[in-house]
Motif scaffolding. Structure first.
Motif, PDB file in Angstrom:
ATOM      1  N   ASP A  32       0.830  -1.213   0.000  1.00 14.77           N
ATOM      2  CA  ASP A  32       0.000   0.000   0.000  1.00 14.77           C
ATOM      3  C   ASP A  32       0.862   1.259   0.000  1.00 14.77           C
ATOM      4  N   GLU A  35       2.156   1.754  -3.502  1.00 10.04           N
ATOM      5  CA  GLU A  35       1.064   2.248  -4.344  1.00 10.04           C
ATOM      6  C   GLU A  35       0.764   3.722  -4.064  1.00 10.04           C
ATOM      7  N   SER A  36       0.825   4.149  -2.799  1.00  7.67           N
ATOM      8  CA  SER A  36       0.546   5.553  -2.482  1.00  7.67           C
ATOM      9  C   SER A  36       1.631   6.464  -3.067  1.00  7.67           C
ATOM     10  N   GLN A  39       0.937   6.668  -6.800  1.00  5.16           N
ATOM     11  CA  GLN A  39      -0.220   7.512  -7.102  1.00  5.16           C
ATOM     12  C   GLN A  39       0.124   8.990  -7.004  1.00  5.16           C
ATOM     13  N   ASP A  40       1.144   9.309  -6.170  1.00  5.91           N
ATOM     14  CA  ASP A  40       1.603  10.694  -6.055  1.00  5.91           C
ATOM     15  C   ASP A  40       2.526  11.070  -7.210  1.00  5.91           C
TER      16      ASP A  40
END
Length: 158
Positions: A32, A35-36, A39-40
């Motif tokens: 996670d 993934e964060s 995504q940024d």
């Protein structure tokens, strides 16, 4: 640093390295986190050695596994570091930057030849009364290829 180790151990290592850390991370937490970051819009490089790192190693932009790690981590990574020396990470990054620089230089050499020779062979100077045969325009191709090969052989890192 995202680690499954406890807070105290993670904090000590992170302080010595001067980096941020995430302790007590499960494989899902690491996944996670990756993934964060992605995504940024950040590119993510991860170093891992265990089964718990494999899911994240598979989705990062560049996954580095330590050769002494688990087979699933090795299979999930893009690059395998042959030693357990953290300085190899810096060496890898320097090598990738130097390789990228050489690729751009060689592209310039190869494309530069074509940008000059093709218009000349096509008759760009014909209005001035200068006509160059396509065969003669091809002659600089050999030195161009030699320059590209020598430049590639000159790849060095500090």
């Amino acid at each position: 640093m995202a680690t499954g180790d406890n807070e105290r151990a993670a904090k000590e290592v992170a302080q010595e390295l001067g980096i941020n850390y995430y302790a007590n991370q499960s494989p899902q937490d690491k996944y996670d986190l990756v993934e964060s970051f992605k995504q940024d819009g950040k590119q993510v490089i991860m170093v891992g050695d265990g089964i718990n790192d494999a899911p994240s190693l598979a989705v990062v932009d560049i996954g580095l596994a330590i050769s002494a790690g688990s087979q699933v981590a090795l299979d999930s990574a893009d690059v395998i570091l042959s030693k357990s020396d953290p300085s190899d990470i810096q060496t890898f990054l320097e090598l990738t930057q130097a390789t990228n620089r050489k690729m751009k230089q060689n592209l310039l050499w190869g494309a530069g030849y074509n940008f000059i020779a093709i218009p000349l062979a096509a008759g760009l100077l014909a209005p001035l009364g200068i006509i160059i045969s396509p065969a003669w325009s091809g002659i600089p191709m050999s030195p161009s290829r030699i320059i590209v090969a020598l430049n590639a052989n000159n790849l060095k890192i500090k």
